[in-house]
Write a protein that holds these residues in place. Structure first.
Motif, PDB file in Angstrom:
ATOM      1  N   GLN A 156       1.063  -1.232  -0.095  1.00 14.62           N
ATOM      2  CA  GLN A 156       0.103  -0.522  -0.138  1.00 14.62           C
ATOM      3  C   GLN A 156       0.395   1.049  -0.161  1.00 14.62           C
ATOM      4  O   GLN A 156       0.947   2.001  -0.357  1.00 14.62           O
ATOM      5  CB  GLN A 156      -0.866  -0.090   0.976  1.00 14.62           C
ATOM      6  CG  GLN A 156      -2.388  -1.047   0.919  1.00 14.62           C
ATOM      7  CD  GLN A 156      -2.634  -1.278   2.244  1.00 14.62           C
ATOM      8  OE1 GLN A 156      -2.338  -1.064   3.350  1.00 14.62           O
ATOM      9  NE2 GLN A 156      -4.361  -0.415   2.325  1.00 14.62           N
ATOM     10  N   ILE A 157       2.339   1.337   0.924  1.00 13.51           N
ATOM     11  CA  ILE A 157       2.655   1.954   0.609  1.00 13.51           C
ATOM     12  C   ILE A 157       3.151   2.799  -0.395  1.00 13.51           C
ATOM     13  O   ILE A 157       3.188   3.633  -1.468  1.00 13.51           O
ATOM     14  CB  ILE A 157       4.351   2.239   1.808  1.00 13.51           C
ATOM     15  CG1 ILE A 157       3.387   2.554   3.147  1.00 13.51           C
ATOM     16  CG2 ILE A 157       4.445   2.685   0.829  1.00 13.51           C
ATOM     17  CD1 ILE A 157       4.621   1.821   4.166  1.00 13.51           C
ATOM     18  N   ARG A 158       3.613   1.617  -1.906  1.00 17.48           N
ATOM     19  CA  ARG A 158       3.902   1.647  -2.484  1.00 17.48           C
ATOM     20  C   ARG A 158       3.240   2.443  -3.672  1.00 17.48           C
ATOM     21  O   ARG A 158       3.646   2.731  -4.710  1.00 17.48           O
ATOM     22  CB  ARG A 158       4.373   0.185  -3.095  1.00 17.48           C
ATOM     23  CG  ARG A 158       5.728   0.528  -4.772  1.00 17.48           C
ATOM     24  CD  ARG A 158       6.270  -0.405  -4.216  1.00 17.48           C
ATOM     25  NE  ARG A 158       5.623  -1.930  -5.152  1.00 17.48           N
ATOM     26  CZ  ARG A 158       5.502  -2.946  -4.032  1.00 17.48           C
ATOM     27  NH1 ARG A 158       6.573  -2.712  -2.999  1.00 17.48           N
ATOM     28  NH2 ARG A 158       4.653  -4.379  -3.632  1.00 17.48           N
ATOM     29  N   LYS A 159       2.274   1.651  -3.683  1.00 24.14           N
ATOM     30  CA  LYS A 159       0.765   2.446  -4.180  1.00 24.14           C
ATOM     31  C   LYS A 159       0.573   3.605  -4.345  1.00 24.14           C
ATOM     32  O   LYS A 159       0.316   4.259  -4.959  1.00 24.14           O
ATOM     33  CB  LYS A 159      -0.083   0.958  -4.174  1.00 24.14           C
ATOM     34  CG  LYS A 159       0.061  -0.314  -4.748  1.00 24.14           C
ATOM     35  CD  LYS A 159      -1.247  -1.047  -4.407  1.00 24.14           C
ATOM     36  CE  LYS A 159      -1.157  -2.633  -5.060  1.00 24.14           C
ATOM     37  NZ  LYS A 159      -2.098  -2.979  -4.675  1.00 24.14           N
ATOM     38  N   ALA A 160       0.907   4.186  -2.782  1.00 22.15           N
ATOM     39  CA  ALA A 160       0.563   4.948  -2.342  1.00 22.15           C
ATOM     40  C   ALA A 160       1.164   6.559  -3.416  1.00 22.15           C
ATOM     41  O   ALA A 160       1.454   7.307  -2.718  1.00 22.15           O
ATOM     42  CB  ALA A 160       0.478   5.313  -1.225  1.00 22.15           C
ATOM     43  N   GLY A 161       2.441   5.615  -4.073  1.00 19.51           N
ATOM     44  CA  GLY A 161       3.576   6.584  -4.169  1.00 19.51           C
ATOM     45  C   GLY A 161       4.049   7.330  -2.559  1.00 19.51           C
ATOM     46  O   GLY A 161       5.224   8.544  -3.177  1.00 19.51           O
ATOM     47  N   ALA A 162       4.440   6.758  -1.750  1.00 19.18           N
ATOM     48  CA  ALA A 162       4.740   7.301  -0.515  1.00 19.18           C
ATOM     49  C   ALA A 162       6.262   8.117  -0.256  1.00 19.18           C
ATOM     50  O   ALA A 162       7.020   7.300  -0.709  1.00 19.18           O
ATOM     51  CB  ALA A 162       4.659   6.853   1.223  1.00 19.18           C
ATOM     52  N   ARG A 163       6.609   9.579  -0.115  1.00 18.59           N
ATOM     53  CA  ARG A 163       7.869   9.631  -0.109  1.00 18.59           C
ATOM     54  C   ARG A 163       7.907   9.461   1.270  1.00 18.59           C
ATOM     55  O   ARG A 163       6.984   9.708   1.776  1.00 18.59           O
ATOM     56  CB  ARG A 163       8.048  10.610  -1.167  1.00 18.59           C
ATOM     57  CG  ARG A 163       7.260  11.876  -2.074  1.00 18.59           C
ATOM     58  CD  ARG A 163       7.162  12.226  -2.505  1.00 18.59           C
ATOM     59  NE  ARG A 163       7.015  13.660  -1.966  1.00 18.59           N
ATOM     60  CZ  ARG A 163       6.809  13.851  -0.590  1.00 18.59           C
ATOM     61  NH1 ARG A 163       7.588  14.659  -0.628  1.00 18.59           N
ATOM     62  NH2 ARG A 163       5.608  15.252  -0.432  1.00 18.59           N
ATOM     63  N   PHE A 164      10.163   9.217   1.363  1.00 12.09           N
ATOM     64  CA  PHE A 164      10.286   9.719   2.880  1.00 12.09           C
ATOM     65  C   PHE A 164      10.392  10.387   3.151  1.00 12.09           C
ATOM     66  O   PHE A 164      10.194  11.264   4.552  1.00 12.09           O
ATOM     67  CB  PHE A 164      11.910   8.362   2.375  1.00 12.09           C
ATOM     68  CG  PHE A 164      11.933   8.164   3.852  1.00 12.09           C
ATOM     69  CD1 PHE A 164      11.860   7.289   4.398  1.00 12.09           C
ATOM     70  CD2 PHE A 164      13.517   8.721   3.904  1.00 12.09           C
ATOM     71  CE1 PHE A 164      12.482   6.626   6.084  1.00 12.09           C
ATOM     72  CE2 PHE A 164      14.211   8.808   5.124  1.00 12.09           C
ATOM     73  CZ  PHE A 164      13.717   7.142   6.239  1.00 12.09           C
ATOM     74  N   GLU A 165      10.920  11.156   2.315  1.00 14.03           N
ATOM     75  CA  GLU A 165      11.644  13.187   2.477  1.00 14.03           C
ATOM     76  C   GLU A 165      10.286  13.530   2.875  1.00 14.03           C
ATOM     77  O   GLU A 165       9.068  13.684   2.000  1.00 14.03           O
ATOM     78  CB  GLU A 165      12.433  13.351   2.055  1.00 14.03           C
ATOM     79  CG  GLU A 165      13.835  12.808   1.379  1.00 14.03           C
ATOM     80  CD  GLU A 165      14.252  12.948   2.539  1.00 14.03           C
ATOM     81  OE1 GLU A 165      14.283  13.432   3.832  1.00 14.03           O
ATOM     82  OE2 GLU A 165      15.621  12.277   2.951  1.00 14.03           O
TER      83      GLU A 165
END
Length: 410
Positions: A156-165
């Motif tokens: 889900q994190i990958r699909k959401a395109g979540a950024r680390f910064e």
């Protein structure tokens, strides 16, 4: 386990989120990075028993980097990933060790795209360093179920395109609030386990307190993380007195306050005093203030319940949740008597359905049972004690409520 092995285990657990954060910040790909970190931790467990490196974090990052590079290289058919690998690998791994990535890692694990259950699981795994087996055991599910939950969270994190910064326009206060909710959920699950033979799960409370200390260090000027840590310390200070040696629940009023942890009370009280002095008042400041009032009473009879009732009324204005409403009912009962508290409970139940809602019905029935018992209505009290006992899967609590239904005094 030997003292040296314990020290290594503690060091690995504290360094793991830093290493994971360094890899995610550099490469992205949370799931691959997490696997690389696990490989590095395993290698360290084997090698550090013979000789501890001079710079453990740098050692772990170098090993994890190599694992990460190998993993990305194995997917070289994917041009985009190969390019990312080339760029990232050109940087020096040691440079990452100077950064503290803990806060960004906490924020990533509490991403809005995830459910509360997934946030808790991922936080315990990625930041807390608990194994999938340990997390599954704590939450009463199978290892396979928890593994699937963690895997889906990463997807889900990958699909959401979540950024680390995080950029300045990100909702940082909202994300910090989500992190605090997750940490408090972990603490509460440890303080009174949802299921099982033990009243508490000290591994979870200890981990929640450790992570709350970390958050407070990362947000030193924010009074709410300090208040959250104060709340946990003041509450956990009673842990040793909450159950008998045989595991039976001891109500707050009957606990031996001389055995409450004075160090935790002193630290928690100082934290909440400092947080209150900064002006704005949030939910954790109010809850910590309630815990501090309890801690300041040398005996239960000297508890300032009127002050606690006022604090809960203020908390209800900020956070009008069922558990907060029920806590105010308890405070009103002690401050003004069972009749007034029962009237308040009836009103709140009409307005919010507290006796039917899955989140509050168990505690609502238990509270009404105590109110009816105090008012002398033994028949009504027994029915509510039995209902509450059937609604909990925590064995010590169920035994306590069943004894009360049978006319027991404890």
């Amino acid at each position: 386990m030997t003292d040296r092995a314990d020290a290594i285990e503690h060091l690995l657990r504290s360094e793991a989120p830093q290493v994971l954060g360094a890899l995610v910040r550099r490469f992205g790909h949370f799931d691959i990075a997490e696997e690389a970190v696990q490989d590095a931790l395993l290698a360290a467990s084997a090698q550090w028993r013979k000789s501890l490196p001079e710079h453990p974090r740098s050692w772990l990052i170098r090993v994890a980097y190599r694992r990460m590079v190998d993993a990305l290289r194995s997917e070289s058919a994917d041009r985009r990933r190969a390019e990312e690998y080339s760029i990232a690998a050109s940087a020096s791994p040691s440079s990452a060790s100077e950064h503290d990535d803990s806060l960004n890692l906490l924020l990533l694990c509490c991403h809005p795209a995830l459910s509360h259950a997934s946030r808790v699981a991922l936080t315990l795994r990625a930041v807390g360093g608990l194994t999938t087996v340990e997390i599954a055991h704590a939450y009463g599910v199978t290892e396979q179920t928890m593994a699937v939950r963690i895997s889906r969270a990463k997807q889900q994190i990958r699909k959401a395109g979540a950024r680390f910064e995080f950029a300045d326009d990100d909702d940082l206060p909202g994300r910090i609030s989500a992190v605090m909710r997750v940490l408090y959920l972990i603490f509460n699950e440890g303080y009174t386990a949802t299921t099982g033979a033990q009243l508490t799960r000290t591994d979870l409370t200890a981990e929640a307190i450790r992570l709350a200390r970390l958050l407070r260090t990362l947000r030193p000027d924010d009074p709410e993380p300090a208040a959250l840590l104060a709340l946990m310390l003041l509450t956990d200070s009673r842990r040793a007195t909450r159950a008998t040696p045989s595991g039976e629940l001891v109500p707050l009023a009957d606990q031996d306050r001389g055995r409450w942890d004075a160090g935790m009370i002193a630290e928690g009280s100082e934290l909440i005093r400092s947080a209150w002095s900064r002006g704005s008042v949030g939910t954790y400041q109010l809850q910590a203030a309630v815990a501090a009032v309890h801690a300041s009473a040398p005996v239960a009879a000297e508890t300032d319940w009127r002050q606690i009732a006022v604090l809960y009324l203020a908390l209800e204005q900020v956070e009008p949740s069922g558990p907060v409403m029920l806590a105010r009912v308890v405070a009103v009962a002690h401050a003004y008597g069972p009749a007034q508290a029962n009237a308040l409970l009836e009103q709140l139940d009409r307005e919010h359905g507290l006796l039917q809602h899955p989140l509050t019905r168990h505690r609502a029935h238990a509270i009404r049972a105590h109110l009816n018992e105090a008012a002398g209505d033994e028949t009504a009290a027994r029915a509510d004690f039995l209902a509450a006992a059937e609604m909990t899967q925590n064995e010590p609590e169920s035994r306590y409520l069943s004894r009360k239904a049978g006319g027991g005094t404890s």
